[in-house]
Design an enzyme around this catalytic site. Structure first.
Site, short mmCIF file in Angstrom:
data_model
loop_
_atom_site.label_atom_id
_atom_site.label_comp_id
_atom_site.label_asym_id
_atom_site.label_seq_id
_atom_site.Cartn_x
_atom_site.Cartn_y
_atom_site.Cartn_z
CB CYS B 90 -0.90 -0.12 1.03
SG CYS B 90 -2.32 1.25 0.98
CG HIS B 199 -3.39 -3.46 3.41
ND1 HIS B 199 -2.32 -2.83 4.20
CD2 HIS B 199 -3.85 -2.68 2.83
CE1 HIS B 199 -2.27 -1.45 4.02
NE2 HIS B 199 -3.47 -1.34 3.31
CD GLU B 201 -0.48 -5.28 5.84
OE1 GLU B 201 -0.43 -5.92 4.92
OE2 GLU B 201 -0.54 -4.10 6.14
#
Lengths: 81, 232
Positions: B90, B199, B201
Site C-alpha cells: 500500500c 494488504h 498482513e
C-alpha cells in the site's frame, strides 16, 4: 526572489478531482468542460540571479515537486519581488 | 535447515499505521521482525525488508513522495541494489514507486472515495521470488484500504511491463480504484522488489476472513531465510 510553480496533470491522465468539480459546476448551471486541477507552489528562492533561481527551481521540480509520469510544470519568476 | 528465525526489517515512517500488523504477521510466519526507524541510516542485518501501509509524512504532495528521501530509504535502495528482497504494501508500494525502485505511480482512486474491503486478486506470475508460494491463475482474497491506489503508467511503460512480465497481481473482475490494466502489484525488472496495494498482513488468519495474505508474506520470509542462512 519569489517563484511560483504550477503543477498540472498531464494531458490524457485521468483527473477525478477535475471531473468532480466539472460535474458540480455544470450542476450549478455553468457551461464548462475539461476542468483539470493542479497545484500551486509559491517559493522564496535564494539565488544570485534569475538564471540561477530558475535552474534551482527546475531541479526542485525534477526531484520532488512534480512526478514526470503524470504531471507537467511551469515556473514563473518574479524578478523584482 | 536452521531453527534461527530470519530477520525481516519493517520500516517505520511517521504516519505508518500497519507496522504492528506487519510485525505480528511476519512473526506468525516464522520471521523475527525488526523495526527500523525512518531516520536510521543503515539497516540491521536482515534478509528482507517490508515497507508497511499508512500515510507516511501525511501523504503530503503525493503519496510516498516525501518518505523516499528518508535516510532509511537510501539504505533500502542499497539493499535492493544488492539483490535484497523488498516488499512494499500500500503506502510502501507508493513509496517504492516514488523512489524509482518500482515503475509507475499510484494516483487518487477514480471514484475519489477511500476503498476499504476485500478484493479478489489473480496471480499472474508465480516464478518471481516474492510470489513463489502461489500458483499462476490462483485467486487470492486480500483486503484493500486506500484512497490513492490507481496505478498509472504511460503506454510505453505499460507495454514494457507487459513484455517483461512485471505485472504480477491483477484485480480479478472487481477493480476497486480504476488501476490501469487492473494492476494490483508489480515487480522491478530484477524481480527482487515487489509492491502491491492490497494488504497481505491483514489476511493471515481465517478469523479475519482470509489467510491468503500469508502466502505472499511467507515468500518474503522464505527469501529472507535463504539470504541469511544460505549454505556457503
Amino acid at each position: 526572489m519569489k517563484a511560483t510553480v504550477l503543477v498540472r496533470p498531464k494531458p490524457g491522465i485521468l483527473d477525478p478531482q477535475g471531473k468532480a468539480v466539472e460535474a458540480s459546476l455544470r450542476h450549478l448551471g455553468f457551461a464548462v468542460g475539461d476542468a483539470r486541477i493542479g497545484r500551486v507552489v509559491d517559493l522564496e528562492v535564494e539565488a544570485a540571479d534569475p538564471e540561477q533561481a530558475r535552474a534551482e527551481v527546475e531541479r526542485m521540480c525534477a526531484e520532488l515537486l512534480a512526478n514526470p509520469l503524470i504531471e507537467s510544470y511551469e515556473i514563473e519568476l518574479m524578478e523584482n519581488a | 535447515m536452521t531453527d534461527t528465525k530470519p530477520r525481516v526489517a519493517v520500516v517505520v515512517f511517521p504516519g505508518s499505521n500497519d507496522v504492528v500488523d506487519a510485525e505480528v504477521a511476519l512473526e506468525r510466519l516464522g520471521a523475527e521482525p525488526v523495526l527500523v526507524w525512518h531516520g536510521d541510516e543503515e539497516l540491521p542485518q536482515v534478509g528482507g525488508v517490508a515497507l508497511p501501509g499508512g500515510f507516511s509524512y501525511g501523504d503530503y504532495l503525493r503519496a510516498g513522495a516525501i518518505a523516499r528521501f528518508s535516510p532509511a530509504m537510501r539504505a533500502v535502495a542499497d539493499f535492493a541494489a544488492d539483490g535484497g528482497f523488498v516488499l512494499g504494501i500500500c503506502n510502501g508500494f507508493q513509496v517504492l514507486c516514488e523512489a524509482g525502485l518500482l515503475p509507475g505511480v499510484l494516483t487518487p482512486n477514480e471514484s475519489l472515495s477511500f476503498v476499504c474491503r476485500d478484493v479478489a486478486l489473480r496471480v499472474e506470475r508465480a516464478d518471481v521470488p516474492l510470489l513463489s508460494t502461489c500458483e499462476v491463475g490462483q485467486r487470492l482474497t486480500i483486503p484493500v484500504k486506500h484512497g490513492e491506489g490507481r496505478y498509472v503508467a504511460d503506454p510505453e511503460l505499460l507495454a514494457q511491463l507487459q513484455a517483461n512480465g512485471q505485472i504480477v497481481l491483477r484485480y480479478d473482475a472487481d477493480n476497486p480504484n480504476g488501476s490501469l490494466d487492473d494492476i494490483a502489484g508489480v515487480v522491478n525488472a530484477e524481480g527482487n522488489v515487489m509492491g502491491l496495494m492490497p494488504h497481505p498482513e491483514h489476511a493471515v488468519d481465517p478469523l479475519l476472513g482470509s489467510a491468503d495474505g500469508a502466502l505472499i508474506l511467507s515468500a518474503l520470509v522464505d527469501r529472507a531465510r535463504e539470504r541469511l542462512f544460505a549454505p556457503a
